[in-house]
Design an enzyme around this catalytic site. Structure first.
Site, PDB file in Angstrom:
ATOM      1  N   GLY A  67       0.821  -1.221   0.000  1.00 28.40           N
ATOM      2  CA  GLY A  67       0.000   0.000   0.000  1.00 28.40           C
ATOM      3  C   GLY A  67       0.845   1.257   0.000  1.00 28.40           C
TER       4      GLY A  67
ATOM      5  N   GLY B 126      -0.598   4.578  -1.188  1.00 31.86           N
ATOM      6  CA  GLY B 126      -1.748   5.096  -0.452  1.00 31.86           C
ATOM      7  C   GLY B 126      -1.415   6.303   0.419  1.00 31.86           C
ATOM      8  CD  GLN B 127      -4.523   9.913   4.442  1.00 26.94           C
ATOM      9  OE1 GLN B 127      -5.172   8.962   4.880  1.00 26.94           O
ATOM     10  NE2 GLN B 127      -4.675  11.140   4.891  1.00 26.94           N
TER      11      GLN B 127
ATOM     12  CE1 TYR C 224     -10.141  -0.257   6.880  1.00 32.09           C
ATOM     13  CE2 TYR C 224     -11.302   1.207   8.389  1.00 32.09           C
ATOM     14  CZ  TYR C 224     -10.124   0.782   7.791  1.00 32.09           C
ATOM     15  OH  TYR C 224      -8.945   1.401   8.108  1.00 32.09           O
TER      16      TYR C 224
ATOM     17  CE  LYS D  11      -7.889  -2.306   8.747  1.00 31.11           C
ATOM     18  NZ  LYS D  11      -6.462  -2.488   8.485  1.00 31.11           N
TER      19      LYS D  11
ATOM     20  CB  ILE E 137      -4.367   9.588   8.809  1.00 28.86           C
ATOM     21  CG1 ILE E 137      -4.311   8.387   9.765  1.00 28.86           C
ATOM     22  CG2 ILE E 137      -2.978  10.185   8.589  1.00 28.86           C
ATOM     23  CD1 ILE E 137      -3.783   8.668  11.149  1.00 28.86           C
TER      24      ILE E 137
HETATM   25  N1  SER Z   1      -9.819   6.655   7.988  1.00 22.26           N
HETATM   26  C1  SER Z   1     -10.425   5.355   8.008  1.00 22.26           C
HETATM   27  C2  SER Z   1     -11.751   5.381   7.366  1.00 22.26           C
HETATM   28  O1  SER Z   1     -12.389   6.398   7.447  1.00 22.26           O
HETATM   29  C3  SER Z   1     -10.568   4.892   9.416  1.00 22.26           C
HETATM   30  O2  SER Z   1      -9.527   4.052   9.734  1.00 22.26           O
HETATM   31  O3  SER Z   1     -12.172   4.412   6.827  1.00 22.26           O
END
Ligand code: SER
Length: 331
Positions: free
Chosen positions: A12, A15-16, A147, A151, A177
């Site tokens: 990744g 990615g950000q 998601y 996790k 983030i």
């Molecule tokens: N930034 C992520 C999301 O919004 C959270 O871990 O899915």
């Protein structure tokens, strides 16, 4: 005793978080020792030219193995994941990428007797039954998004590999983030990034959650520091492995807009909640991160106002160079 980190693979990496983490790791461990990988998106010039880069598919173990063998990798920062909003649109793909990617990385760590693996978790591990304010380290984990399901399962799987196979795996529960380099790829907390881009580009923003929506957030330099500090922490001091709460700041969307308006005269924000509101409402507003503070010395450095000043300066500079429109999120 933990083995030393020498040759790193970042999944990744386009990615950000991955894009900035890779550059920070290259500074610390040597550019040729940090291999960046992505799936489809082309890396930035800086990422591509500062060290090795490969396209891989983390759901295919063989695809990981080629790079691990060629570069004698002993540490993986596994940043590849499908985030919450995209995951709700395609839950099966979210399960496939997040779960198969995670078990492939853990299996590789076991087979190659790696020094370390970092498997991130998220505030998405929590759900509506979790206490929302100052959310404890040990608490109810009943997320309502795919998601979040991946996790929680990823945390359990990671801890299982630590205890059952002696893999030195660690992870933290990232809050939203915020950063000025690479846009996040389809999360619920993306409004807190987009709002800065739009403030600089057009002086207004249409926010997809209500003004009173409060979530925990963190500026990228703190995120990079947390990730690298946890990776280097003395394993004998850790009582947790995969699931550290890490807090930095918490604010509502309205407070964020007001803070930006203090630095961008005339900035206005309107609110039109969509399906992501429900996801945001199921997550904590703030986190108790005392375990991270005690076990590996976590302490954030950035607050909302300092972040706003830095974000705006960086984005204005990019805007002047004509970089922003191609990088900015579609509304
Ligand atoms: N930034 C992520 C999301 O919004 C959270 O871990 O899915």
């Amino acid at each position: 005793m933990s083995k030393n980190i020498k040759r790193i693979l970042v999944t990744g990496a386009v990615g950000q978080i991955g894009s900035e983490l890779t550059l920070a790791l290259r500074k610390r461990y040597g550019a040729e020792n940090v291999v960046a990988t992505g799936r489809k998106t082309a890396p930035s010039k800086e990422l591509a030219e500062s060290g090795p880069f490969y396209y891989i598919d983390v759901t295919k173990r063989a695809s990981l193995d080629v790079v691990i063998r060629r570069h004698e990798i002993d540490t993986v920062f596994h940043m590849a994941a499908i985030l919450s909003a995209v995951g709700e649109k395609n839950p099966q793909m979210c399960w496939d990428v997040n779960m198969n990617g995670t078990i492939n990385v853990l299996e590789a760590a076991r087979d190659y007797e790696m020094a370390r693996v970092i498997i991130p978790s998220s505030i998405a591990a929590f759900g509506p039954e979790t206490p929302r304010d100052n959310t404890p380290q040990e608490t109810v984990l009943k997320p309502r998004t795919m998601y979040g399901v991946t996790k929680v399962a990823g945390e359990l799987l990671t801890d299982y590999y630590v205890r059952r196979f002696g893999v030195d795996a660690r992870g933290l529960r990232y809050p939203g983030i915020i950063s000025a380099e690479t846009l996040p790829g389809g999360g619920t907390t993306d409004y807190a990034v987009e709002i800065y881009y739009k403030a600089v580009e057009q002086g207004s923003y249409k926010c997809f959650v209500r003004a009173d929506t409060a979530l925990p957030m963190m500026y990228m330099p703190d995120c990079i520091k947390a990730t690298m500090d946890l990776a280097e922490a003395d394993q004998s001091k850790l009582r947790h492995y995969s699931d550290f709460n890490v807090g930095a700041m918490s604010f509502t969307a309205g407070e964020l807009a007001a803070n930006i308006a203090g630095h961008v005269p005339g900035f206005t924000c309107t609110y039109e909640p969509d399906f992501r509101q429900k996801i945001a409402d199921s997550w904590p507003t703030s986190l108790d991160d005392s375990a991270a503070r005690q076990e590996w010395g976590w302490a954030p450095a950035w607050d909302l106002d300092a972040m706003t000043v830095d974000m705006l300066a960086k984005l204005r500079a990019r805007h002047e160079k004509g970089e922003l429109y191609k990088g900015a999120a579609a509304e």
